[in-house]
Design a protein around this motif. Structure first.
Motif, PDB file in Angstrom:
ATOM      1  N   GLU A  33       0.826  -1.209   0.000  1.00  0.00           N
ATOM      2  CA  GLU A  33       0.000   0.000   0.000  1.00  0.00           C
ATOM      3  C   GLU A  33       0.864   1.264   0.000  1.00  0.00           C
ATOM      4  OE1 GLU A  33      -4.024   1.171   2.322  1.00  0.00           O
ATOM      5  OE2 GLU A  33      -2.201   1.402   3.482  1.00  0.00           O
ATOM      6  N   ASN A  88       1.219   6.541  -6.910  1.00  0.00           N
ATOM      7  CA  ASN A  88       0.124   7.459  -7.249  1.00  0.00           C
ATOM      8  C   ASN A  88       0.568   8.911  -7.139  1.00  0.00           C
ATOM      9  OD1 ASN A  88      -1.524   5.298  -7.691  1.00  0.00           O
ATOM     10  ND2 ASN A  88      -2.983   5.761  -6.056  1.00  0.00           N
ATOM     11  N   GLU A 146       2.160   1.747  -3.455  1.00  0.00           N
ATOM     12  CA  GLU A 146       1.092   2.213  -4.346  1.00  0.00           C
ATOM     13  C   GLU A 146       0.837   3.701  -4.136  1.00  0.00           C
ATOM     14  OE1 GLU A 146      -2.080  -0.752  -4.356  1.00  0.00           O
ATOM     15  OE2 GLU A 146      -3.448   0.888  -4.888  1.00  0.00           O
ATOM     16  N   LYS A 147       0.868   4.137  -2.873  1.00  0.00           N
ATOM     17  CA  LYS A 147       0.652   5.571  -2.601  1.00  0.00           C
ATOM     18  C   LYS A 147       1.776   6.413  -3.171  1.00  0.00           C
ATOM     19  CE  LYS A 147      -2.691   5.591   0.851  1.00  0.00           C
ATOM     20  NZ  LYS A 147      -3.393   6.205   1.899  1.00  0.00           N
TER      21      LYS A 147
END
Ligand SMILES: *[C@@H]1O[C@H](CO)[C@@H](O)[C@H](O)[C@H]1NC(C)=O
Length: 408
Positions: free
Chosen positions: A36, A43, A39-40
């Motif tokens: 996670e 992004n 992924e952040k």
């Protein structure tokens, strides 16, 4: 009368029974949390490329969450939803009132005056603590925090310095943001208040900048730390669910100790994210020194160390991704890692991995255990963030100079 007494005892006990108090050593699936975080970062990087579309484009997923809001001062508590990694559930004083520190004094650690920092941190209810003006707070004894508190230095230049510093002991949900913590000294052999109802005898303390002892859900973000008596941030004795991010650390020997002792097995549950920090001038070792638990070290800038950067003992898992390691000049101390207090036959099984790290000036990382096998990267669906992002992502590390009414 007896009934009323019984009833008020039940009310007093009630907060202890609520779920946030029960989950004091929450164990999370480490690979999911790591995924996670990546992924952040991905992004935020993509948003930066699209220049402000969906974000303000710092490329730093924590900062993108709040730093571009010109009304940050009116929306202070939104910061609590911006953490990433193992400490992401730390809500601090998000659901409480704003408290403004107006008095920099600390004359009586047993009977702190309203308006002081100590008066705020011992309270039982959640509080979001801010500062009326620039101030240097020289504490007389350790600042013993109660649960659900945020210390938010944005909008003022706040220094906790020259005396004992912050202690997070057997409490939960603490956010420390935007303050300067330095020249911390030992405290102790003194009485100190820790709640409105209780004060106790403190023996001599280590003199850490931030000491986390049996604490959980702790987030230390955008602080500048230097020159303390023991560690800048130490977490021991069953502490877990911690994120240490966006800090600027300088001028210190033993930077971060994470894990109590080689035999204290409760620290197997320790889970810590170390992200977007700048480890700078005058640092020597322990960035961090780990024991037993899981440590995700991602997108940090290591520009200075004199002995080593990341080390540990007692079989910790160390997952180093997308960091920049600049080794010191000269012939020695090029190794990023240090496997401590065990023969090779033992440490060769410790899971230490390096993925996408940038090695400069001869720096090298000694992987071990599962982390050393080439199949590891294949088995993992994770991809490390490019270390080329590190300089932009850590450019604003440390306490920020935020002004009311404009972006921070
Ligand atoms: C990343 O962005 C995608 C697309 O906007 C979104 O669905 C996803 O939840 C984001 N991931 C994280 C971890 O925030």
């Amino acid at each position: 009368m007896a009934f009323l007494q019984f009833f008020s005892i039940i009310l007093l006990l009630f907060p202890l029974l609520s779920p946030t108090f029960i989950c004091c050593s929450p164990v999370q699936d480490p690979e999911l949390v790591v995924q996670e975080v990546n992924e952040k970062i991905n992004n935020a990087t993509m948003a930066r490329r699209k220049l402000g579309y969906l974000s303000c484009g710092t490329g730093n997923p924590i900062d993108d969450c709040w730093r571009c809001d010109p009304n940050w001062e009116k929306n202070r508590q939104r910061l609590a939803d911006c953490a990433i990694g193992f400490g992401k559930h730390a809500i601090g004083g998000r659901d409480g009132q704003i408290y403004v520190v107006t008095d920099s004094g600390d004359n009586d650690p047993v009977n702190p005056k309203p308006g002081t920092l100590r008066y705020a941190v011992i309270q039982k209810e959640p509080l979001w603590i801010t500062f009326a003006r620039d101030m240097v707070i020289k504490l007389k004894e350790e600042l013993i925090m109660n649960s659900f508190k945020t210390i938010d230095g944005r909008g003022a230049s706040v220094h906790i310095a020259g005396g004992p510093c912050i202690t997070i002991q057997y409490v939960t949900n603490i956010i420390i943001h935007g303050i300067n913590i330095h020249d911390c000294k030992r405290g102790g052999n003194a009485y100190v208040r820790d709640t409105p109802e209780h004060y106790g005898w403190r023996t001599v303390s280590d003199g850490d900048g931030v000491s986390i002892f049996g604490g959980s859900h702790v987030w230390v973000d955008h602080c500048s730390l230097s020159n303390c008596n023991d560690g800048l941030i130490d977490a021991i004795h069953g502490s877990t669910a911690i994120t240490i991010s966006n800090n600027y650390m300088t001028h210190h020997d033993k930077v971060m100790l994470l894990g109590h002792s080689d035999t204290y097995t409760r620290d197997k549950n320790m889970q810590v994210t170390i992200a977007f920090n700048h480890f700078g001038e005058g640092l020597v070792q322990r960035m961090p020194r780990c024991r037993q638990g899981y440590f995700h070290v991602v997108n940090n800038d290591y520009t200075h160390w004199e002995m080593y950067a990341i080390g540990g003992s007692a079989s910790p898992t160390i997952n180093s991704q997308g960091n920049r390691f600049l080794a010191p000049d000269g012939k020695f101390y090029k190794e990023v890692t240090k496997h401590e207090d065990a023969p090779v036959s033992e440490w060769k099984n410790w899971n230490w991995r390096s993925e996408g790290d940038l090695m400069l000036n001869g720096a090298f990382f000694t992987a071990s255990g599962a982390g050393a096998s080439s199949s590891y990267a294949k088995a993992s669906s994770l991809s490390a963030r490019p270390s080329s992002l590190v300089s932009s992502i850590t450019a604003a590390a440390g306490a920020l100079g935020c002004k009311k009414g404009s972006r921070c």
